[in-house]
Design an enzyme around this catalytic site. Structure first.
Site, PDB file in Angstrom:
ATOM      1  N   ASP A   1       8.225 -11.068   8.086  1.00 31.83           N
ATOM      2  CA  ASP A   1       9.041 -10.375   7.087  1.00 31.83           C
ATOM      3  C   ASP A   1      10.049  -9.456   7.775  1.00 31.83           C
ATOM      4  OD1 ASP A   1       9.919  -9.658   4.557  1.00 31.83           O
ATOM      5  OD2 ASP A   1       8.479  -8.028   4.362  1.00 31.83           O
TER       6      ASP A   1
ATOM      7  N   GLY B   1       0.819  -1.198   0.000  1.00 30.26           N
ATOM      8  CA  GLY B   1       0.000   0.000   0.000  1.00 30.26           C
ATOM      9  C   GLY B   1       0.855   1.250   0.000  1.00 30.26           C
TER      10      GLY B   1
ATOM     11  N   LYS C   1      -0.808   3.771   6.909  1.00 29.32           N
ATOM     12  CA  LYS C   1      -0.564   2.909   5.752  1.00 29.32           C
ATOM     13  C   LYS C   1      -1.919   2.540   5.170  1.00 29.32           C
ATOM     14  CE  LYS C   1       2.590   0.133   4.418  1.00 29.32           C
ATOM     15  NZ  LYS C   1       3.611  -0.901   4.215  1.00 29.32           N
TER      16      LYS C   1
END
Length: 854
Positions: free
Chosen positions: A173, A65, A82
């Site tokens: 991540d 995004g 975000k």
């Protein structure tokens, strides 16, 4: 603030705003570009908003995004937002909300704070703290950055990652681009936590071009195209094979990041760690980079230990010992920090999980150990928070906070020690006990801390053992002797508030176990009030759940019990989590919902199903807590006239676990027997209900009040078999026990007297039947019973009087007929009244009335 005139401007231009080709509003990203172009062309900026947030500038974009800097006018603070791309996954929003709630509750100094999530147009957005700084990758690449500073930054990031792991959150991540360094205090914060795989792009295969990173100062950054599950260069081998990410996967990515920061290259690219680093750091990273996730460290803590200098400033003195910190400046950065306490009990928690042993207990072991880990994490966060607040507090307040946190830690240690070698009683009690741990938040709440007083350690240990005894399993209880003097010392006004609240709850539980619901009510009410006063929300909710059960034993107070249980549910919704406690409350609410007048069986069964689903996930389908709740569901289905065919299997499992003399086995037999009776199998019901009564009598003795209900149920089956004399004996015994418990004028005696009168009538003892039913009528008048209840009793009285006083019998039958003429249904009662009226009709030859007149 400028909210009002800007809002007016946007409202005035609403009709002129463009629409998408699909007929809806433009996506925010596109609307933002149009607004900026309009400002450049016409010189009049129209402020853009995302929800209530006023957007200031666009910080960057990535596969997930776009990130904007914004201002929260309501709370007057800068934020980063975000805006996530739509995924087409209908479950994505729910997962995002759950993840964001968990992150918001983390509140760790080394994790970017998540404030809230929301929706704008068709896109979801996440509101986070705005970190003014750069990514860890950019920061560590600056010339002259000391190795000690880099290690310290990764230590901070690792502590944030470890804190989230203890809460059950996985990053998925972790890279140096997802850690931000604040330019003001050089504090590292892990960002983009746990949200990555919810909004991944599809794999794009080899050769995918890297994305542009977001600008410094945003809460999220990117340098490469993320594949499903993480950034490929940092992904663990199992993620490359398509397996789900885990804490072990995060550990691998963390070690790759540290290795790269020290060696200048990732290990897969041939990098080698420089000389001069401690051997313990080499060993820690080597194990964390193992190809097999099962051979990596059980947690991040050993790696973080290797990153820590051998000499550390303790959190409680760091802020006040600048000289000591300066003396260590060669080993760590000079900025003092408040680090979470180092814990070395991972092995103990793993041992606890393994000690539950059998597959049927595996889920319970996971729940208990996870709850303990979460409690440890909350305690660590509270220690950090207390350290942060120390400069703003007086020395007395700081000392009180530390003593409070030390007490909570001792309570956790005592519970862990008690459960590490669980016996049958503690295995039943443990899942609820770990949800009732003393919370740590009050140690950092000034108002709550002012009400806190130290708790004697022995008192906590004894009450813990007493709570475990409440499992009432067929094993020897603890050797603690609970005298009246001991209870008084723990429950009077001089006792520490938290101990007083817990002691009241335990004493009430013992009263409930012994069938003394009326004795438990006062203690439960006092416990709920005390727990609320001293900020023990889980204990308050549990007390309310038990109070709903205790009050619900009185049929006149069923609606009150239902309201109490509903209050507990609302408190649980506000608290969040606690699946075992939630199941307990739902079970009690379902039970009273099935017994109120009129009963709502559908709602009751829905509550039962929700409770069982929560327990099956938390402790397993065959755990004692689940089996007991399942028995309640069977009882409700049987009341509703739809017994479940699986009842026999459930009863067999209960008897196998508890043995035939246990109260839970007696309850199972009771439910099964009543189901057999409703299925029109009185012979089987009589045998099953006899077994239930004998189990209760063996355990509690022939004069215990709990025996009354078993005698009543057995009498119903005996009556169905026309075994009138045996039924009369059972009813008379039960009536005696019921009178002794409730008194001779309690309305709950009415059904007993009614069944006894009908039994005496079947034995043709009309005089005894008449006296019995007249007593029932008197109690009904005192209680203000419903008209239908009077009609039933008057027909029964008429039947009893018919052979000896037909005129009075006709009067009562006529009074009952008046009600029946005005109401539909009651066909069986109508037929019985008609028999009496026909038999006493003055014009009928041979009638009882004519015979009497002759």
């Amino acid at each position: 603030m400028f909210a009002s005139p800007w809002a007016a401007t946007r409202q005035g231009n609403a009709m002129a705003e463009p629409r998408s080709v699909h007929g809806g509003d433009l996506p925010f990203d596109e609307q933002w570009i149009r607004d900026q172009a309009r400002a450049q062309l016409f010189g009049a900026a129209v402020p853009s908003t995302i929800g209530r947030f006023r957007v200031a500038r666009r910080l960057g974009a990535g596969g997930m995004g776009t990130v904007y800097a914004a201002h929260d006018d309501a709370l007057d603070r800068p934020v980063a937002i975000k805006l996530l791309h739509a995924t087409g996954d209908p479950n994505a929003n729910a997962r995002l909300d759950a993840e964001a709630r968990a992150l918001a509750s983390l509140a760790h100094p080394h994790v970017v704070a998540v404030h809230e999530v929301g929706t704008v147009r068709d896109d979801r957005f996440i509101v986070m703290e705005l970190v003014d700084g750069s990514t860890l990758r950019t920061w560590q690449a600056e010339a002259g950055r000391p190795v000690a500073s880099i290690l310290h930054a990764y230590l901070q990031a690792g502590e944030g990652l470890a804190a989230a792991h203890r809460r059950g959150l996985i990053h998925r991540d972790f890279t140096p681009d997802n850690v931000l360094i604040d330019q003001d205090d050089a504090r590292a914060r892990v960002a983009d936590f746990g949200l990555a795989t919810e909004y991944d792009l599809p794999d794009e295969g080899p050769g995918a071009e890297p994305e542009a990173s977001t600008q410094p100062g945003s809460s999220l950054s990117r340098t490469s195209r993320r594949h499903r599950g993480g950034t490929p260069a940092y992904m663990a081998p199992e993620q490359h094979r398509g397996l789900p990410a885990s804490a072990a996967s995060d550990q691998y990515a963390f070690c790759v990041s540290v290795f790269e920061a020290l060696a200048g290259m990732r290990p897969a690219d041939g990098g080698e760690l420089p000389g001069g680093l401690p051997r313990r750091l080499h060993r820690a990273l080597a194990r964390g980079l193992d190809e097999d996730p099962t051979r990596r460290w059980p947690s991040l803590e050993p790696i973080l230990d290797a990153l820590r200098p051998r000499r550390r400033v303790l959190p409680w003195v760091a802020l006040g010992s600048i000289g000591a910190a300066a003396a260590l400046s060669l080993a760590i950065p000079s900025t003092p920090t408040c680090d979470p306490p180092h814990r070395s009990d991972d092995a103990a928690v793993l041992e606890l999980r393994a000690s539950f042993g059998a597959a049927s207990d595996a889920a319970a072991g996971r729940t208990v150990s996870s709850a303990l880990e979460a409690a440890r994490a909350a305690h660590g966060d509270a220690v950090v928070r207390a350290c942060t607040l120390a400069p703003k507090r007086t020395s007395a307040e700081t000392e009180a906070a530390r003593a409070c946190l030390d007490e909570v830690e001792r309570a956790h240690d005592a519970l862990l020690a008690r459960l590490r070698a669980p016996d049958a009683r503690s295995r039943v009690s443990a899942p609820l006990l770990v949800e009732m741990l003393l919370p740590t938040a009050r140690c950092n709440d000034d108002a709550a801390l002012a009400r806190w007083h130290p708790t004697p350690e022995q008192a906590w240990t004894d009450l813990l053992e007493a709570w475990i005894d409440l499992a009432a399993l067929p094993v020897p209880p603890s050797a603690i002797e609970w005298t009246d003097a001991r209870w008084k010392a723990l429950t009077d006004d001089a006792a520490p508030a938290s101990i007083r609240a817990l002691a009241l709850r335990v004493r009430a539980g013992r009263a409930l176990r012994d069938g003394r619901a009326a004795d438990a009510i006062g203690d439960l009410e006092a416990c709920a009030a005390e727990a609320e006063r001293v900020d023990l929300p889980a204990l308050r909710i549990d007390a309310l759940a038990a109070l709903a059960y205790a009050v619900g034993q009185d049929r006149k107070r069923l609606n009150e019990a239902k309201q109490i249980a509903s209050t507990a549910i609302a408190a649980l919704d506000a608290l969040g989590g606690h699946p075992v406690l939630r199941a307990r409350v739902l079970h009690n609410l379902a039970s009273v919902t099935a017994r109120v007048r009129p009963p709502d069986y559908d709602a009751a069964l829905a509550r039962h199903d929700e409770a069982i689903a929560a327990l099956e996930e938390a402790v397993g389908a065959k755990h004692p807590l689940t089996l007991r709740t399942n028995l309640g569901r069977h009882a409700t289905r049987s009341r509703a006239g739809a017994p479940d065919p699986s009842l026999d299997a459930t009863v067999a499992e209960v008897r196998a676990q508890w043995g035939d003399a246990h109260p839970t086995s007696a309850m199972a037999l009771r439910i099964a027997g009543l189901a057999q009776l409703r299925r029109d199998d009185p012979k089987a019901a009589a045998e099953t209900l006899r077994d239930a009564r004998e189990a209760t009598e063996t355990r509690l003795g022939p004069e215990h009040p709990d025996l009354a209900s078993d005698l009543y149920n057995e009498a119903l089956a005996l009556r169905a078999l026309s075994r009138w004399s045996e039924a009369k004996v059972a009813l008379q015994r039960g009536l005696h026990l019921h009178e002794r418990t409730h008194g001779p004028e309690h309305p709950e005696l009415i059904p007993w007297l009614t069944q006894l009168a009908r039994t005496e009538l079947a034995l043709e003892d009309h005089e005894a039947a008449t006296q019995t039913v007249r007593r029932a009528l008197t109690l009904a008048e005192l209680d203000g019973a419903a008209a239908k209840d009077f009609a039933k009793l008057r027909v029964l009285l008429a039947e009893s009087l018919l052979p000896t006083d037909p005129i009075t019998a006709r009067v009562h039958a006529t009074q009952a007929q008046t009600f029946l003429d005005d109401h539909a249904g009651f066909d069986a009662l109508r037929r019985r009244a008609r028999v009496v009226l026909d038999a006493t009709s003055p014009g009928r030859p041979g009638s009882a009335a004519q015979s009497r007149s002759r």
